[in-house]
Design a protein around this motif. Sequence first.
Motif: not given
Length: 205
Positions: A36-40, A178-180, A186-187, A192-193
Amino acid sequence: MTAIVEDHSAYAMQALDLGQAYAGHTVLDRLKLIVEPGQVLGLVGRNGAGKSTLLRLLLGLTQPQTGQAWVFGDPALKLSDAVKQRISYVPQQPDAMAWLSAGQLMDFVSRFYPRWDAAYAQDTLQRWNIDTKKLMAKLSPGERQRVDLVRALASQPELLVLDEPAAALDPVARRELLREIALRAGEAGTTVVFSTHIVSDLERV
């Protein structure tokens, strides 16, 4: 009776009955997937489990033996330029255009992305102490991975696909990378896959 055609454009990525085998060994068996759009989405598995194969099939970089995949409604094997501009992909071992310097690579790639964030690319490379005048071939594996991630994030993609994005890094550098990803993507609400064989990496993102 009229067949019902599903609207594939409702999903960031979709796969139906994907199958792939190498030398008689089945890697993927009629896999079905919706992102889905926006899913990680994190793909977790040992090395050789088929994670990289799946990502390449989803992006149309490899032709599946069975089934089909779509990205933003386009068949993966026939992505339009408009859809390609919405995607960034970081392979496990970045080695494309190794004859360019990091700076030249950024300048070249920026021409294909209307939303390219040049300030972010420059600032992040400087923060990570990457010599932008050094040829990609002369950088360490970890530095190449960092450059490729900056390249991917600077395009401000709607879909970010990462194959073992921190595999070449030590634990401290991996956490920073990973924080980057988490902050930048996220912002923007980016889909993200990513694949990993390190469960703690998935937990952080």
